[in-house]
Design a protein around this motif. Structure first.
Motif, PDB file in Angstrom:
ATOM      1  N   THR A  87       0.557  -1.257  -0.035  1.00  0.00           N
ATOM      2  CA  THR A  87       0.042  -0.443   0.006  1.00  0.00           C
ATOM      3  C   THR A  87       0.823   0.816   0.019  1.00  0.00           C
ATOM      4  O   THR A  87       2.077   1.510   1.643  1.00  0.00           O
ATOM      5  CB  THR A  87      -0.947  -0.105   1.185  1.00  0.00           C
ATOM      6  N   LEU A  88       0.491   2.088  -1.059  1.00  0.00           N
ATOM      7  CA  LEU A  88       1.523   3.015  -0.608  1.00  0.00           C
ATOM      8  C   LEU A  88       0.732   4.835  -0.382  1.00  0.00           C
ATOM      9  O   LEU A  88       0.104   5.089  -0.569  1.00  0.00           O
ATOM     10  CB  LEU A  88       1.755   3.671  -2.779  1.00  0.00           C
ATOM     11  N   ILE A  89       1.328   5.457  -0.087  1.00  0.00           N
ATOM     12  CA  ILE A  89       0.904   6.447   0.495  1.00  0.00           C
ATOM     13  C   ILE A  89       1.659   7.593  -0.359  1.00  0.00           C
ATOM     14  O   ILE A  89       2.494   7.646  -0.444  1.00  0.00           O
ATOM     15  CB  ILE A  89       1.437   7.257   1.867  1.00  0.00           C
ATOM     16  N   LYS A  90       0.196   8.002  -0.538  1.00  0.00           N
ATOM     17  CA  LYS A  90       0.798   9.559  -1.854  1.00  0.00           C
ATOM     18  C   LYS A  90       0.303  11.386  -1.359  1.00  0.00           C
ATOM     19  O   LYS A  90       1.343  11.614  -0.956  1.00  0.00           O
ATOM     20  CB  LYS A  90       0.158   9.114  -3.339  1.00  0.00           C
ATOM     21  N   LYS A  91      -0.212  10.906  -0.504  1.00  0.00           N
ATOM     22  CA  LYS A  91      -0.711  12.525   0.419  1.00  0.00           C
ATOM     23  C   LYS A  91      -1.497  12.319   1.193  1.00  0.00           C
ATOM     24  O   LYS A  91      -2.432  11.177   2.030  1.00  0.00           O
ATOM     25  CB  LYS A  91      -1.705  12.660  -0.927  1.00  0.00           C
ATOM     26  N   ILE A  92      -0.963  12.225   2.498  1.00  0.00           N
ATOM     27  CA  ILE A  92      -1.426  13.299   3.912  1.00  0.00           C
ATOM     28  C   ILE A  92      -2.411  14.624   3.729  1.00  0.00           C
ATOM     29  O   ILE A  92      -1.460  15.176   4.182  1.00  0.00           O
ATOM     30  CB  ILE A  92      -0.570  12.870   4.670  1.00  0.00           C
ATOM     31  N   VAL A  93      -2.968  14.291   4.931  1.00  0.00           N
ATOM     32  CA  VAL A  93      -3.993  15.783   5.181  1.00  0.00           C
ATOM     33  C   VAL A  93      -4.146  15.746   6.262  1.00  0.00           C
ATOM     34  O   VAL A  93      -5.300  14.641   6.890  1.00  0.00           O
ATOM     35  CB  VAL A  93      -5.740  15.759   3.921  1.00  0.00           C
ATOM     36  N   CYS A  94      -4.054  16.807   7.069  1.00  0.00           N
ATOM     37  CA  CYS A  94      -4.581  16.738   8.422  1.00  0.00           C
ATOM     38  C   CYS A  94      -5.514  17.866   8.382  1.00  0.00           C
ATOM     39  O   CYS A  94      -5.486  18.972   7.719  1.00  0.00           O
ATOM     40  CB  CYS A  94      -3.111  16.834   9.149  1.00  0.00           C
ATOM     41  N   LYS A  95      -6.585  17.644   8.946  1.00  0.00           N
ATOM     42  CA  LYS A  95      -7.380  19.029   9.047  1.00  0.00           C
ATOM     43  C   LYS A  95      -8.121  19.615  10.962  1.00  0.00           C
ATOM     44  O   LYS A  95      -7.650  18.039  11.477  1.00  0.00           O
ATOM     45  CB  LYS A  95      -8.671  17.884   8.899  1.00  0.00           C
ATOM     46  N   ASN A  96      -8.356  20.276  10.759  1.00  0.00           N
ATOM     47  CA  ASN A  96      -8.518  20.910  12.415  1.00  0.00           C
ATOM     48  C   ASN A  96     -10.520  20.346  12.258  1.00  0.00           C
ATOM     49  O   ASN A  96     -11.077  20.949  11.720  1.00  0.00           O
ATOM     50  CB  ASN A  96      -8.380  22.629  12.240  1.00  0.00           C
ATOM     51  N   VAL A  97     -10.708  19.755  13.483  1.00  0.00           N
ATOM     52  CA  VAL A  97     -11.991  18.997  13.387  1.00  0.00           C
ATOM     53  C   VAL A  97     -12.873  20.711  13.632  1.00  0.00           C
ATOM     54  O   VAL A  97     -14.387  20.226  13.324  1.00  0.00           O
ATOM     55  CB  VAL A  97     -12.314  18.227  14.620  1.00  0.00           C
ATOM     56  N   GLU A  98     -12.908  21.564  14.254  1.00  0.00           N
ATOM     57  CA  GLU A  98     -13.817  22.732  14.289  1.00  0.00           C
ATOM     58  C   GLU A  98     -13.811  22.924  13.191  1.00  0.00           C
ATOM     59  O   GLU A  98     -14.854  23.129  13.794  1.00  0.00           O
ATOM     60  CB  GLU A  98     -13.236  23.212  15.945  1.00  0.00           C
ATOM     61  N   THR A  99     -13.106  23.773  12.712  1.00  0.00           N
ATOM     62  CA  THR A  99     -12.796  24.806  11.386  1.00  0.00           C
ATOM     63  C   THR A  99     -12.745  23.690  10.461  1.00  0.00           C
ATOM     64  O   THR A  99     -13.694  24.378   8.813  1.00  0.00           O
ATOM     65  CB  THR A  99     -12.128  25.485  11.188  1.00  0.00           C
ATOM     66  N   GLY A 100     -12.525  22.226   9.636  1.00  0.00           N
ATOM     67  CA  GLY A 100     -12.709  21.805   8.329  1.00  0.00           C
ATOM     68  C   GLY A 100     -11.613  22.436   7.940  1.00  0.00           C
ATOM     69  O   GLY A 100     -11.384  21.535   7.016  1.00  0.00           O
ATOM     70  N   THR A 101     -10.588  22.958   8.274  1.00  0.00           N
ATOM     71  CA  THR A 101      -9.551  23.727   7.014  1.00  0.00           C
ATOM     72  C   THR A 101      -7.738  22.777   7.882  1.00  0.00           C
ATOM     73  O   THR A 101      -8.392  21.795   8.241  1.00  0.00           O
ATOM     74  CB  THR A 101      -9.105  24.998   7.718  1.00  0.00           C
ATOM     75  N   GLN A 102      -7.245  23.325   6.818  1.00  0.00           N
ATOM     76  CA  GLN A 102      -6.638  22.045   6.475  1.00  0.00           C
ATOM     77  C   GLN A 102      -5.474  22.614   7.612  1.00  0.00           C
ATOM     78  O   GLN A 102      -5.007  23.510   7.383  1.00  0.00           O
ATOM     79  CB  GLN A 102      -5.488  21.676   4.777  1.00  0.00           C
ATOM     80  N   GLU A 103      -4.073  21.801   7.871  1.00  0.00           N
ATOM     81  CA  GLU A 103      -3.420  22.149   9.070  1.00  0.00           C
ATOM     82  C   GLU A 103      -2.045  21.463   8.839  1.00  0.00           C
ATOM     83  O   GLU A 103      -1.416  20.454   8.750  1.00  0.00           O
ATOM     84  CB  GLU A 103      -3.612  21.218  10.246  1.00  0.00           C
ATOM     85  N   LYS A 104      -1.518  22.756   7.546  1.00  0.00           N
ATOM     86  CA  LYS A 104      -0.672  22.284   6.948  1.00  0.00           C
ATOM     87  C   LYS A 104       0.999  22.485   8.132  1.00  0.00           C
ATOM     88  O   LYS A 104       1.227  21.463   7.507  1.00  0.00           O
ATOM     89  CB  LYS A 104      -0.416  23.479   5.464  1.00  0.00           C
ATOM     90  N   GLN A 105       1.255  23.230   9.212  1.00  0.00           N
ATOM     91  CA  GLN A 105       1.920  22.177   9.716  1.00  0.00           C
ATOM     92  C   GLN A 105       2.189  21.300   9.770  1.00  0.00           C
ATOM     93  O   GLN A 105       3.616  20.910  10.283  1.00  0.00           O
ATOM     94  CB  GLN A 105       1.998  23.598  10.885  1.00  0.00           C
ATOM     95  N   CYS A 106       1.344  20.412  10.069  1.00  0.00           N
ATOM     96  CA  CYS A 106       1.225  18.828  10.875  1.00  0.00           C
ATOM     97  C   CYS A 106       2.164  18.362  10.221  1.00  0.00           C
ATOM     98  O   CYS A 106       2.668  17.501  10.391  1.00  0.00           O
ATOM     99  CB  CYS A 106      -0.139  18.538  11.327  1.00  0.00           C
ATOM    100  N   LEU A 107       2.288  18.468   8.302  1.00  0.00           N
ATOM    101  CA  LEU A 107       2.730  17.795   7.638  1.00  0.00           C
ATOM    102  C   LEU A 107       3.827  17.201   7.507  1.00  0.00           C
ATOM    103  O   LEU A 107       4.309  16.286   6.707  1.00  0.00           O
ATOM    104  CB  LEU A 107       2.086  18.148   6.145  1.00  0.00           C
ATOM    105  N   ARG A 108       4.814  17.973   8.474  1.00  0.00           N
ATOM    106  CA  ARG A 108       6.633  18.326   8.465  1.00  0.00           C
ATOM    107  C   ARG A 108       6.934  17.230   9.221  1.00  0.00           C
ATOM    108  O   ARG A 108       7.235  16.383   9.285  1.00  0.00           O
ATOM    109  CB  ARG A 108       6.571  18.797   9.268  1.00  0.00           C
ATOM    110  N   PHE A 109       5.571  16.039   9.940  1.00  0.00           N
ATOM    111  CA  PHE A 109       5.376  15.354  10.766  1.00  0.00           C
ATOM    112  C   PHE A 109       5.779  13.641  10.204  1.00  0.00           C
ATOM    113  O   PHE A 109       5.889  12.555  10.539  1.00  0.00           O
ATOM    114  CB  PHE A 109       4.622  15.535  12.398  1.00  0.00           C
ATOM    115  N   PHE A 110       5.573  13.806   8.959  1.00  0.00           N
ATOM    116  CA  PHE A 110       5.345  13.137   7.877  1.00  0.00           C
ATOM    117  C   PHE A 110       5.840  12.563   7.493  1.00  0.00           C
ATOM    118  O   PHE A 110       5.448  11.613   5.776  1.00  0.00           O
ATOM    119  CB  PHE A 110       3.426  12.841   7.859  1.00  0.00           C
ATOM    120  N   ASP A 111       7.156  13.621   7.103  1.00  0.00           N
ATOM    121  CA  ASP A 111       7.785  13.969   5.619  1.00  0.00           C
ATOM    122  C   ASP A 111       8.503  11.776   6.079  1.00  0.00           C
ATOM    123  O   ASP A 111       8.777  11.231   4.572  1.00  0.00           O
ATOM    124  CB  ASP A 111       8.967  14.153   6.014  1.00  0.00           C
ATOM    125  N   GLU A 112       8.948  11.789   7.077  1.00  0.00           N
ATOM    126  CA  GLU A 112       9.534  10.180   6.578  1.00  0.00           C
ATOM    127  C   GLU A 112       8.354   9.407   6.024  1.00  0.00           C
ATOM    128  O   GLU A 112       8.951   8.253   4.884  1.00  0.00           O
ATOM    129  CB  GLU A 112      10.394   9.118   8.083  1.00  0.00           C
TER     130      GLU A 112
END
Length: 104
Positions: A39-64
């Motif tokens: 199973t390949l990972i192509k994209k990760i999306v982090c969202k704020n539950v309250e606002t529904g907006t993407q939390e781009k700052q958390c993506l750096r933790f998924f670099d590996e």
């Protein structure tokens, strides 16, 4: 034994693994493992539950995880731990990951 093997393969991203076995001698078994494609990972999306907006700052933790491309439960767990540590250090004491969803 085959269930444990399936679980280990699943954690490493082989979600379509098939295992069969047959006795070979009195107390021995031969296992045949068909891994299938990882199973390949192509994209990760982090969202704020309250606002529904993407939390781009958390993506750096998924670099590996993203750089290796193949799903790996240990890498995913490590990334989640880093996200939690980051938000806790920023004063979000009520932070939790409420849902993970994989879309194939």
């Amino acid at each position: 034994i085959s269930e444990q093997l399936l679980h280990e393969y699943y954690k490493k991203g082989y979600w379509e693994t098939a295992i069969s076995y047959a006795p070979t001698e009195k107390y021995d078994y031969a296992f045949t493992i068909q891994e299938g494609s990882p199973t390949l990972i192509k994209k990760i999306v982090c969202k704020n539950v309250e606002t529904g907006t993407q939390e781009k700052q958390c993506l750096r933790f998924f670099d590996e995880l993203l750089s290796k491309k193949t799903f790996n439960q240990d890498r995913l767990d490590a990334a989640f731990a880093k996200v939690k540590d980051y938000y806790f250090s920023q004063g979000f004491w009520n932070f939790e990951i409420v849902e993970t969803r994989f879309i194939k």
